[in-house]
Design an enzyme around this catalytic site. Structure first.
Site, PDB file in Angstrom:
ATOM      1  N   GLU A  52      23.855 -14.428  -8.076  1.00 24.52           N
ATOM      2  CA  GLU A  52      23.055 -15.352  -8.099  1.00 24.52           C
ATOM      3  C   GLU A  52      23.639 -16.351  -8.912  1.00 24.52           C
ATOM      4  O   GLU A  52      23.474 -17.584  -8.674  1.00 24.52           O
ATOM      5  CB  GLU A  52      21.667 -15.017  -8.808  1.00 24.52           C
ATOM      6  N   ARG A  96      18.107 -14.205 -12.557  1.00 18.87           N
ATOM      7  CA  ARG A  96      19.538 -13.811 -12.968  1.00 18.87           C
ATOM      8  C   ARG A  96      20.298 -15.250 -13.240  1.00 18.87           C
ATOM      9  O   ARG A  96      21.194 -15.476 -13.876  1.00 18.87           O
ATOM     10  CB  ARG A  96      20.185 -13.013 -12.259  1.00 18.87           C
ATOM     11  N   LYS A 132      27.374   4.286   5.613  1.00 17.79           N
ATOM     12  CA  LYS A 132      25.699   3.957   5.355  1.00 17.79           C
ATOM     13  C   LYS A 132      24.853   4.516   6.180  1.00 17.79           C
ATOM     14  O   LYS A 132      25.331   4.414   7.554  1.00 17.79           O
ATOM     15  CB  LYS A 132      25.640   2.368   5.144  1.00 17.79           C
TER      16      LYS A 132
END
Length: 601
Positions: free
Chosen positions: A355, A383, A278
Site C-alpha cells: 500500500e 498502512r 491454491k
C-alpha cells in the site's frame, strides 16, 4: 478411515505415518470447506497449505515452538490441529473462533496477524527475546508469495546480513513466482545441502583443511554451481540458508525436508521455499483460486455494489480521458477494478500487497500530469498513512483515494474494521473527505474530486441501499432530509443514514441530515441548526471522527449547543455479523433510539 476424530492434541499428529497424514489432509479439507460454506472465509490459500501444516506439526513442538502466519489466510488447518477442532464450525461467527491467528484465542497463536507483512519481523523479535532470555525454541514464520514482497517483510529480510539460529521462514509460493528457476537439478542441489552427509562432510573438510585454499576452493565450486542454477537467489547474502523449491503438498517430501531443515536451523537461519496449489482438493477453487480467495456463505464471491460501480465509473472516465489511472494493492476484485484491468489494462496497476508503494506511486503520477485513483480497503490504507501525509498532502497533489469497506465489516473482525479512516485522514492539511450514500452519489463524488485538483478520500461500505433523491455536491455539501425541533441527527454513510431515518420515524421532532462531506464541514448547515441539539451517527471511532470535528467547530465559534456523538468506542470490535457489531457498539436503531431519547429529555 477416520483419522481426524482421533486428533485431540497437537502431539497426536506425530504418531501418524505418511499414509495416515495424507488421509488426514483430505479430512481437514472437508472440514474447512464445510465451515466456509456456512460461514464464509478464506478458502483457496487454506486448502493449499494443509500438507505443509501437517508436516510442521509432525516435526515441531507447538506451542513451545512458535508458528507465526503472515496475514492469517493460511491458518485454518493450524487451528484444527491445535485443539480448536471442535469449535471450528464457529469460525468468524459472533463469539466463535477468529478467522485469523489471535493471541487471546489460543497459546498456539503466538502473534495476532490480520494484515500482511508482519510475520518475519515478529519472528525475528521472538528470536531476539528468546536468545536474550536464554530460552530454547524454534520460530517459524510462514509467508505467502503475495505478501512476501510487502515492504515490512523486505525490511526484515534485508535489514541485516545476519539472522538468528533456530529461525525458519517458509515462503509458500502458490501463484507468483519469485524465482524463475524451478528445475529439478537445482531442487536437488538445494535439498542435498541440508542432508546430514553434506553437513558432516563440510565440517570434516573444515576440520582437516581448516581455512586453507582447498576448503575455499571446494566452497567456491559449490557456490558456483548454486549460482549457475539460481542466479536470482540472494537470500544467503542476508543470513539465510536457502532451500527450495519443495513440493509443499507432498507429505513425504515436506516431512523429510523439515527434519533436515530443523537440524540446519540449529546452526543458521533457513528460508524454505515451497510450492503449493491454491484451492487444492476443491476443483473450482484450484481452477479459479483468486475468485475463491475470500468468499461468503455458500462459497459466493460477490463484489459490493459500490465496488462494481467504481469500476464502471473509472472505465467511463478513461473512455474520455486516458490520463486517468486506476491503482490497487492486491485487491482488484474486491475494489471493483477487475473491470478496468479487463477493458483498459494500460490504465490499471496492481502493485500487490504494498500500500505504501501504491500511494507514493500515485503521487509521482499526479506530479507528472496523470490523474490517479487509488482503490484500497479502509483498513489497509492505514498502512500508507505516512505516504498520504508526506507524499500526497504535503505537496497538495490531486490523488483520489477510494476507501472500500469503510465502517464495520463483519466476520473479518478486529483486524479489518474500517472505523479509523475519518480519524487518521481528517487532520491532514489539504485533504478533502467525502462519504457518498448511493452509487449515484459515488459517481458525483468522483467528478467533484477530479474538479478539486487536490487530495480527496471517498469512503463507502461494501453494500447498503438507501432510498433518497439525488443532490449533487455542487448544490450542497450536506443534504437536509428534514429538520426537527427537538434534535437533528447528522449521519455519515448509508448504514448510519438508514438508522437515522428509523430513529426519526420513532421519535417525534427529530430531523435527519446526510453528511456527504466530513472535511470540509458544511458550516452553513451547522450554523442553521446551532440552536437544536445535534446527534452525530458515524461508523468510525468517536475519537477524531465527525462528532469531534463538529464539537470543535461549535467550541471555536463560541456556540453552546449540545452534541451527542454516537460511534465506535475506544476499543477493537471483534468478528461477527455487521448487525451484531452495530448492536455491540450501540449503533443499531434500537440502541440509538434509546440514547437519543435520554439525550433530548
Amino acid at each position: 478411515m477416520d483419522i481426524l476424530s482421533g486428533i485431540s492434541l497437537a502431539s497426536d499428529v506425530k504418531k501418524l505415518n505418511n499414509k495416515e497424514l495424507d488421509c488426514l489432509a483430505g479430512q481437514i479439507r472437508e472440514m474447512i470447506v464445510d465451515a466456509i460454506t456456512k460461514n464464509g472465509g478464506h478458502l483457496s490459500s487454506n486448502l493449499g497449505i494443509v500438507e505443509t501444516t501437517l508436516a510442521l506439526y509432525k516435526n515441531f513442538d507447538f506451542p513451545t515452538d512458535k508458528l507465526i502466519f503472515d496475514v492469517g489466510h493460511q491458518c485454518y488447518a493450524h487451528k484444527i490441529l491445535s485443539g480448536r477442532k471442535d469449535n471450528f464450525s464457529t469460525i468468524r461467527l459472533d463469539g466463535g473462533l477468529s478467522g485469523f491467528p489471535n493471541k487471546d484465542e489460543s497459546q498456539f497463536d503466538p502473534f495476532t496477524t490480520g494484515h500482511a507483512g508482519s510475520s518475519i519481523s515478529a519472528g525475528l523479535g521472538y528470536c531476539m527475546a528468546r536468545d536474550k532470555l536464554g530460552e530454547d525454541y524454534t520460530v517459524i514464520s510462514v509467508v505467502g508469495d503475495g505478501s512476501f514482497s510487502n515492504g515490512l517483510n523486505l525490511e526484515a529480510l534485508f535489514a541485516s546480513n545476519s539472522k538468528p539460529k533456530n529461525f525458519i521462514v517458509i515462503l509458500n509460493d502458490n501463484g507468483m513466482s519469485i524465482s524463475k528457476n524451478k528445475n529439478g537439478f537445482y531442487s536437488f542441489i538445494s535439498k542435498s545441502t541440508v542432508k546430514s552427509g553434506y553437513l558432516g562432510s563440510k565440517r570434516a573438510f573444515l576440520k582437516v583443511f581448516r581455512r586453507s585454499f582447498i576448503t575455499r576452493a571446494l566452497s567456491s565450486v559449490k557456490n558456483f554451481i548454486k549460482r549457475l542454477f539460481n542466479q536470482d537467489n540472494y537470500f544467503e547474502n542476508y543470513g539465510f540458508k536457502y532451500v527450495g523449491v519443495i513440493d509443499g503438498n507432498n507429505i513425504r517430501e515436506m516431512t523429510d525436508v523439515l527434519q533436515k531443515v530443523k537440524k540446519v536451523a540449529k546452526e543458521r537461519a533457513v528460508l524454505l521455499h515451497i510450492k503449493t496449489t491454491k484451492g487444492k482438493g476443491y476443483k473450482d477453487a484450484e481452477m479459479h483460486s483468486d475468485f475463491y480467495h475470500g468468499v461468503g456463505s455458500n462459497l459466493k464471491n460477490e463484489s459490493g455494489s459500490f465496488s462494481l460501480a467504481l469500476g464502471q465509473k473509472i472505465n467511463n472516465l478513461i473512455e474520455k480521458d486516458k490520463t486517468v489511472m486506476a491503482i490497487t494493492a492486491g485487491m482488484k476484485d474486491g475494489t471493483g477494478l477487475t473491470a478496468v484491468e479487463s477493458k483498459f489494462p494500460n490504465n490499471f496497476i496492481d502493485v500487490g500487497i504494498a500500500e505504501e508503494y501504491a500511494v507514493t506511486l500515485a503521487s509521482g503520477m499526479a506530479r507528472g500530469g496523470l490523474k490517479p485513483i487509488v482503490a484500497i480497503y479502509s483498513t489497509f490504507l492505514q498502512r500508507g498513512y505516512d505516504q498520504i501525509l508526506h507524499d500526497v498532502c504535503l505537496q497538495n497533489l490531486p490523488v483520489i483515494f477510494c476507501l472500500d469497506r469503510a465502517g464495520l465489516v463483519g466476520s473479518d473482525g478486529e483486524t479489518h474494521q474500517g472505523v479509523f479512516d475519518l480519524s487518521y485522514l481528517s487532520h491532514m492539511p489539504n485533504m478533502t473527505i467525502l462519504a457518498p450514500n448511493t452509487t449515484e452519489e459515488l459517481f458525483d463524488a468522483i467528478d467533484y474530486a477530479l474538479a478539486l485538483n487536490s487530495p480527496v478520500a471517498i469512503r463507502y461500505p461494501k453494500n447498503q441501499r438507501v432510498e433518497q433523491p439525488f443532490l449533487s455536491l455542487k448544490e450542497g455539501l450536506w443534504k437536509e432530509i428534514n429538520l426537527g425541533k427537538k434534535a437533528n441527527i447528522v449521519a455519515v454513510g448509508p448504514t448510519m443514514l438508514n438508522i437515522a431515518n428509523k430513529c426519526a420515524e420513532n421519535i417525534s421532532g427529530v430531523g435527519v441530515i446526510s453528511a456527504r462531506t466530513i472535511k470540509p464541514l458544511d458550516e452553513s448547515m451547522l450554523l442553521k441548526v446551532k440552536d437544536t441539539p445535534l446527534v452525530v451517527l458515524e461508523e468510525n471511532s468517536t475519537i477524531g471522527g465527525l462528532g469531534s470535528m463538529i464539537t470543535l467547530f461549535y467550541s471555536n465559534n463560541k456556540i453552546q449547543n449540545k452534541v451527542l456523538c454516537l460511534g465506535v468506542k475506544d476499543a477493537f470490535v471483534k468478528h461477527g455479523s455487521v448487525d451484531e457489531q452495530l448492536a455491540k457498539t450501540n449503533l443499531d436503531s434500537k440502541s440509538a433510539i434509546g440514547k437519543i431519547l435520554e439525550f433530548i429529555q
